[in-house]
Design an enzyme around this catalytic site. Structure first.
Site, short mmCIF file in Angstrom:
data_model
loop_
_atom_site.label_atom_id
_atom_site.label_comp_id
_atom_site.label_asym_id
_atom_site.label_seq_id
_atom_site.Cartn_x
_atom_site.Cartn_y
_atom_site.Cartn_z
N HIS A 123 2.22 17.17 1.91
CA HIS A 123 0.89 16.93 2.50
C HIS A 123 0.27 18.20 3.07
CE1 HIS A 123 1.37 12.31 3.14
NE2 HIS A 123 2.03 12.74 2.07
N HIS A 130 5.61 7.46 -6.95
CA HIS A 130 4.15 7.52 -7.08
C HIS A 130 3.70 8.79 -7.79
CE1 HIS A 130 3.30 10.23 -3.57
NE2 HIS A 130 4.37 9.65 -3.04
N ASP A 132 11.41 9.38 -2.39
CA ASP A 132 10.06 9.78 -1.97
C ASP A 132 10.06 10.18 -0.50
OD1 ASP A 132 7.33 10.21 -1.90
OD2 ASP A 132 6.84 8.10 -1.62
N HIS A 165 -31.27 21.34 14.25
CA HIS A 165 -31.12 22.67 14.87
C HIS A 165 -30.75 22.45 16.34
CE1 HIS A 165 -32.08 26.59 16.47
NE2 HIS A 165 -32.60 27.03 15.31
N GLU A 220 -0.47 5.59 -3.85
CA GLU A 220 0.39 5.56 -2.66
C GLU A 220 -0.18 6.38 -1.52
OE1 GLU A 220 3.65 6.38 0.16
OE2 GLU A 220 2.45 7.83 -0.92
N GLU A 221 -0.73 7.53 -1.85
CA GLU A 221 -1.25 8.41 -0.78
C GLU A 221 -2.55 7.89 -0.20
OE1 GLU A 221 0.67 10.36 0.43
OE2 GLU A 221 1.78 11.58 -0.99
N ASP A 254 0.39 9.87 -7.72
CA ASP A 254 -0.77 10.53 -7.08
C ASP A 254 -0.27 11.51 -6.04
OD1 ASP A 254 0.17 8.30 -5.53
OD2 ASP A 254 -1.64 8.41 -4.31
N SER A 313 5.59 6.96 5.76
CA SER A 313 5.41 5.56 5.37
C SER A 313 5.36 5.44 3.85
CB SER A 313 4.09 5.04 5.94
OG SER A 313 3.94 5.44 7.28
N ARG A 361 1.27 5.71 13.36
CA ARG A 361 2.52 5.36 12.66
C ARG A 361 3.13 4.22 13.45
NH1 ARG A 361 2.86 7.83 7.54
NH2 ARG A 361 1.57 9.66 7.75
N THR A 420 -25.31 26.65 13.73
CA THR A 420 -25.74 26.01 14.97
C THR A 420 -26.47 24.70 14.65
OG1 THR A 420 -27.64 27.48 14.88
CG2 THR A 420 -25.89 28.07 16.42
N1 LIG Z 1 6.00 10.30 0.69
C1 LIG Z 1 5.47 9.16 1.31
C2 LIG Z 1 4.15 9.44 1.95
O1 LIG Z 1 3.76 10.58 2.10
N2 LIG Z 1 3.43 8.39 2.30
C3 LIG Z 1 2.16 8.48 2.94
C4 LIG Z 1 1.52 7.12 2.81
C5 LIG Z 1 0.08 7.07 3.17
C6 LIG Z 1 -0.56 5.99 3.63
N3 LIG Z 1 -1.85 6.34 3.78
C7 LIG Z 1 -1.98 7.55 3.40
N4 LIG Z 1 -0.81 8.00 3.01
C8 LIG Z 1 2.31 8.88 4.39
O2 LIG Z 1 1.35 9.48 4.92
O3 LIG Z 1 3.35 8.63 4.99
ZN LIG Z 2 5.31 10.30 -1.40
ZN LIG Z 3 2.98 11.70 0.56
#
Ligand SMILES: NCC(=O)N[C@@H](Cc1c[nH]cn1)C(=O)O
Ligand SMILES: [Zn+2]
Ligand SMILES: [Zn+2]
Length: 472
Positions: A444, A98, A194, A227, A165-166, A100, A416, A342, A329
């Site tokens: 991350h 990926h 990955d 407030h 992917e992220e 991104d 994931s 997960r 505040t």
């Molecule tokens: N390297 C894999 C990875 O970091 N995957 C993410 C996938 C994901 C799903 N939603 C947001 N990110 C992970 O967090 O495992």
């Molecule tokens: Zn990744």
């Molecule tokens: Zn990732």
């Protein structure tokens, strides 16, 4: 002999390969943030241009429009398909990666600019250096090296590179399904780089991933922020409601309190338990890497099982909450809690979503607040477990032993990659994860890095793996 030539050529090109990674890291291709979406397109174009220099035939598959949680619409990055070699006498490898990255901001606590590649003490710091730009570029480096040396790549290679992917791999499964016959039909194996080694010294091959179900909990009431001194005591405060709810999802040790979730988990078998004996994993080093003195469980097997084969629930953030320095505040008018579970075999996203939404609604009823409440499932991905006795894994293990001089561990991973199971289902063939980054790469997180050693030896590992595929 071929491998030795390749390894020495990769060493000679180390600086150039680092420069290539630098170019990629400097493209802030954050998929989650609308303001950066054009950068994901730019990263896709950059990758295509680099692939085409190697003779890889590329095409971008349109991926339509994303409906954002806030009701807005955004064009999705295209999926980049590539194809190198059409020799009918050869088998075909599919490579996925990926383009991104996760969001990153220097103010989050980075020691260096996240979208600059900075080398310090043999470590290349920068967002995406390890997840997943380093590994994606390592594939290109490996192919380029073999081509420069006129060493035949013994397989045809197909590529699927995505830019979401992220953020849940939006649209990817559908596109792969549509191109199943035309693009995936002749795939013999899939390889994904990955994820990460379990430690810092020893390589591994990975045969399992957890899935993910992501949720938002939205609570709102007043028309705008207020407030707290002027209005506090008269308003049912959305933030107080949200914190109350979020605190009821897990206990101190992280056990999930959502009704019915733990009953979905596949029972632990004796055979599975034995697998953990063989794995090298240092609990003390793990604690040091993450900077904690105490874990929820201390025994090696339990730590690994909690990371790999049991579900976990994490609270990621609260949109709308005051989070700056100093003391504002304010009573936030609308807050959105973000959390994910997960998921593991035998949990299905649909079942999980139903249980989580029902539990959140139950808690809301119990709370008795008059505020507006919504529990919203976002994206999800299924868990994946493969057969690591497959000859494909043995080929991967031979390649890693050649490069690192040690047999790899066979591991699972807590993160994931939603598309992994899709590849396994659509091709009906073996899928393997071959990570090149180390356990402390901090994907991350702040100060993500890849070691120069891992990047360069990883490039060798992918080339060695391509050579080994000839012997399956
Ligand atoms: N390297 C894999 C990875 O970091 N995957 C993410 C996938 C994901 C799903 N939603 C947001 N990110 C992970 O967090 O495992
Ligand atoms: Zn990744
Ligand atoms: Zn990732």
């Amino acid at each position: 002999m071929a491998y030795e030539l390749i390894a020495s050529e990769i060493d000679k090109n180390k600086t150039r390969f680092i420069e290539r990674l630098r170019e990629a890291v400097e493209i802030p291709s954050v998929s989650a943030e609308a303001a950066y979406r054009n950068e994901v397109f730019r990263m896709t174009d950059w990758t295509q241009a680099n692939m085409e220099k190697l003779g890889i035939k590329c095409r971008q598959i349109e991926n339509g429009i994303e409906d954002r949680p806030d009701g807005s619409k955004l064009r999705l990055p295209p999926i980049l398909f590539g194809h190198l070699g059409e020799d009918k006498s050869k088998k075909t490898l599919l490579v996925y990666g990926h383009l991104d990255v996760q969001p990153a901001d220097i103010h989050d606590g980075w020691n260096t600019e996240p979208f600059k590649l900075i080398e310090i003490d043999g470590k290349l710091f920068g967002r995406g250096s390890s997840d997943d730009k380093g590994p994606v570029i390592a594939w290109l480096n490996a192919i380029e090296t073999m081509q420069a040396l006129n060493i035949e790549i013994p397989v045809n290679i197909k590529f699927v590179f995505e830019g979401m992917e992220e953020s849940g791999s939006t649209g990817l499964d559908e596109i792969l399904e549509q191109h199943k016959e035309e693009f995936l039909a002749d795939v013999d194996w899939t390889c994904i780089s990955d994820n990460y080694w379990l430690g810092k010294e020893k390589p591994c091959l990975t045969y399992g991933l957890r899935g993910l179900c992501y949720y938002a909990v939205e609570i709102s009431a007043p028309k705008q922020d207020l407030h707290s001194g002027v209005y506090g005591g008269t308003i049912y405060e959305p933030m107080n409601d949200l914190v109350w709810i979020l605190s009821r999802l897990t206990d101190l040790k992280g056990n999930i309190l959502v009704d019915g979730i733990n009953e979905l988990v596949a029972p632990l078998t004796e055979d599975e338990l034995k697998l953990y004996d063989q794995i090298e994993f240092d609990v003390e080093a793990y604690k040091q890497d993450v900077g904690v003195k105490t874990l929820t469980v201390d025994d090696k097997k339990k730590v690994l099982m909690n990371r790999w084969r049991y579900p976990t629930l994490s609270i990621h953030g609260i949109e709308g909450a005051f989070h700056g320095p100093g003391a504002k505040t304010v009573i936030p008018a609308k807050v959105v809690g973000k959390l994910s579970i997960r998921i593991v075999p035998n949990m299905e996203p649909e079942q999980t979503d139903a249980l989580v939404v029902a539990f959140l609604n139950k808690l809301w009823k119990e709370r008795g607040s008059p505020n507006k409440f919504r529990a919203i499932p976002f994206h999800s991905g299924r868990p994946w477990v493969a057969d690591f006795n497959h000859p494909h894994y043995q080929a991967g293990a031979r390649a890693l032993e050649k490069v690192y001089g040690v047999k790899p561990d066979f591991t699972r991973e807590g993160g994931s990659i939603p598309v992994t199971l899709t590849f396994q289902n659509l091709t009906g063939k073996s899928v393997m994860l071959l990570p090149i980054g180390a356990c402390d790469d901090m994907a991350h997180s702040q100060n993500e890095k890849i070691n120069v050693f891992n990047y360069i030896e990883g490039t060798k590992a992918l080339a060695a793996y391509l050579l080994e595929l000839a012997h399956i």
